[in-house]
Design a protein around this motif. Structure first.
Motif, short mmCIF file in Angstrom:
data_model
loop_
_atom_site.label_atom_id
_atom_site.label_comp_id
_atom_site.label_asym_id
_atom_site.label_seq_id
_atom_site.Cartn_x
_atom_site.Cartn_y
_atom_site.Cartn_z
N UNK A 1 -1.02 2.54 -3.02
CA UNK A 1 -1.65 2.10 -4.27
C UNK A 1 -0.89 0.87 -4.75
N UNK A 2 -1.41 -0.30 -4.46
CA UNK A 2 -0.69 -1.54 -4.67
C UNK A 2 -1.11 -2.20 -5.97
N UNK A 3 -0.10 -2.61 -6.75
CA UNK A 3 -0.31 -3.45 -7.92
C UNK A 3 0.24 -4.82 -7.59
N UNK A 4 -0.61 -5.84 -7.68
CA UNK A 4 -0.23 -7.21 -7.36
C UNK A 4 -0.04 -7.98 -8.66
N UNK A 5 1.18 -8.46 -8.89
CA UNK A 5 1.50 -9.17 -10.14
C UNK A 5 1.82 -10.62 -9.85
N UNK A 6 1.31 -11.51 -10.71
CA UNK A 6 1.62 -12.93 -10.56
C UNK A 6 1.55 -13.61 -11.92
N UNK A 7 2.28 -14.71 -12.05
CA UNK A 7 2.31 -15.46 -13.30
C UNK A 7 1.18 -16.46 -13.39
N UNK A 8 0.53 -16.74 -12.24
CA UNK A 8 -0.52 -17.75 -12.17
C UNK A 8 -1.91 -17.10 -12.29
N UNK A 9 -2.64 -17.44 -13.33
CA UNK A 9 -3.99 -16.92 -13.49
C UNK A 9 -4.91 -17.42 -12.37
N UNK A 10 -4.68 -18.64 -11.92
CA UNK A 10 -5.49 -19.18 -10.84
C UNK A 10 -5.33 -18.39 -9.56
N UNK A 11 -4.11 -18.02 -9.24
CA UNK A 11 -3.85 -17.19 -8.06
C UNK A 11 -4.53 -15.83 -8.21
N UNK A 12 -4.41 -15.24 -9.39
CA UNK A 12 -5.00 -13.92 -9.63
C UNK A 12 -6.52 -13.95 -9.48
N UNK A 13 -7.15 -15.01 -9.96
CA UNK A 13 -8.61 -15.11 -9.85
C UNK A 13 -9.05 -15.14 -8.39
N UNK A 14 -8.34 -15.93 -7.57
CA UNK A 14 -8.67 -15.99 -6.15
C UNK A 14 -8.39 -14.64 -5.49
N UNK A 15 -7.28 -14.02 -5.87
CA UNK A 15 -6.92 -12.73 -5.30
C UNK A 15 -7.95 -11.65 -5.60
N UNK A 16 -8.44 -11.63 -6.83
CA UNK A 16 -9.44 -10.62 -7.21
C UNK A 16 -10.75 -10.81 -6.44
N UNK A 17 -11.09 -12.07 -6.17
CA UNK A 17 -12.30 -12.34 -5.39
C UNK A 17 -12.15 -11.85 -3.95
N UNK A 18 -10.97 -12.08 -3.37
CA UNK A 18 -10.75 -11.74 -1.97
C UNK A 18 -10.45 -10.25 -1.75
N UNK A 19 -9.83 -9.63 -2.73
CA UNK A 19 -9.38 -8.24 -2.55
C UNK A 19 -9.75 -7.42 -3.79
N UNK A 20 -11.03 -7.12 -3.97
CA UNK A 20 -11.47 -6.39 -5.17
C UNK A 20 -10.92 -4.97 -5.26
N UNK A 21 -10.38 -4.45 -4.16
CA UNK A 21 -9.84 -3.10 -4.17
C UNK A 21 -8.39 -3.03 -4.64
#
Length: 253
Positions: free
Chosen positions: A78-98
């Motif tokens: 159960x992975x929680x991915x944390x980042x300070x960059x909103x831009x990175x998070x937006x791309x991450x959510x698109x690629x890995x919705x799970x």
């Protein structure tokens, strides 16, 4: 805030976040290009060091677009991915919705104590303004016996390799970034941050200083990258250590 082309070595969090916002969409592709494909091998070594188990809670800090978090989630963690960059998070959510993506700072993690079985960070600790404060936060949120795994650029111990790597950083990498990236200034920051980062022994000392035990490192790609590991002691071990310090203090008194 406006777009920041590159941060400086003061590593102001807003500037670092803005710099990664500007490179988010092509970040993984450029990493693969500039590392000669070694980034995939480094992630494999990272995965093996973490040994994610089904149902474990793992925090991946400075997770970017989720390239390191995805294999751990695939293993059933159960992975929680944390980042300070909103831009990175937006791309991450698109690629890995799970995968759960959370905005936050490594220096002030928005999580309770003793929550995660493992904390990982790949090529992100170097970008934190106060890395030793981040290490203390990693310790805080880990469960007793929890695992810390850090993959970070380092200093090749062999002189001829170090000189060759310095030549690559000073000439080849900036040239490739200028041709391939829409923000080559960000890769000037990359070179500066690698050059100013401490060697393997110094980072190991920082990890021990945060309270971790069983601290060790393994060089990858001849020391261009190092994989660091540590454990948060069990509650019993920590209590014994405090008792020994107290006894020593009484004897010295």
């Amino acid at each position: 805030m406006g777009c920041v082309s590159r941060a400086d070595m003061q590593k102001d969090p807003e500037e670092v976040a803005g710099m990664f916002d500007a490179t988010a969409k092509r970040y993984d592709l450029l990493n693969s290009l500039l590392s000669g494909g070694n980034d995939k091998l480094w992630r494999i070594h990272m995965q093996r060091a973490v040994r994610p188990q089904p149902g474990e809670r793992i925090l991946d800090v400075a997770a970017g677009t989720g390239a390191s978090a995805a294999p751990m989630a695939k293993a059933g963690a159960l992975v929680t991915a944390l980042d300070i960059s909103q831009g990175m998070l937006e791309v991450g959510r698109e690629r890995h919705p799970d995968i759960e993506f959370v905005h936050g700072s490594a220096e002030e993690l928005p999580f309770d104590d003793d929550l995660f079985d493992a904390v990982t960070i790949s090529f992100g600790l170097r970008n934190v303004q106060h890395p030793r404060a981040a290490l203390s936060e990693f310790y805080r949120v880990l469960k007793p016996q929890g695992r810390l795994v850090i993959c970070e650029f380092s200093q090749p111990p062999v002189n001829v390799v170090r000189k060759g790597y310095e030549l690559y950083l000073g000439t080849m990498l900036p040239g490739m970034a200028k041709l391939a990236s829409s923000n080559p200034e960000a890769y000037r920051y990359l070179v500066e941050s690698i050059r100013s980062w401490p060697d393997q022994q110094a980072l190991s000392q920082w990890i021990r200083g945060a309270g971790f035990t069983r601290v060790a490192h393994r060089n990858l790609t001849m020391g261009v990258v190092a994989l660091h590991r540590g454990r948060k002691p069990s509650e019993q071990t920590g209590a014994l250590r405090l008792a020994k310090h107290a006894d020593a203090g009484e004897q010295d008194a």
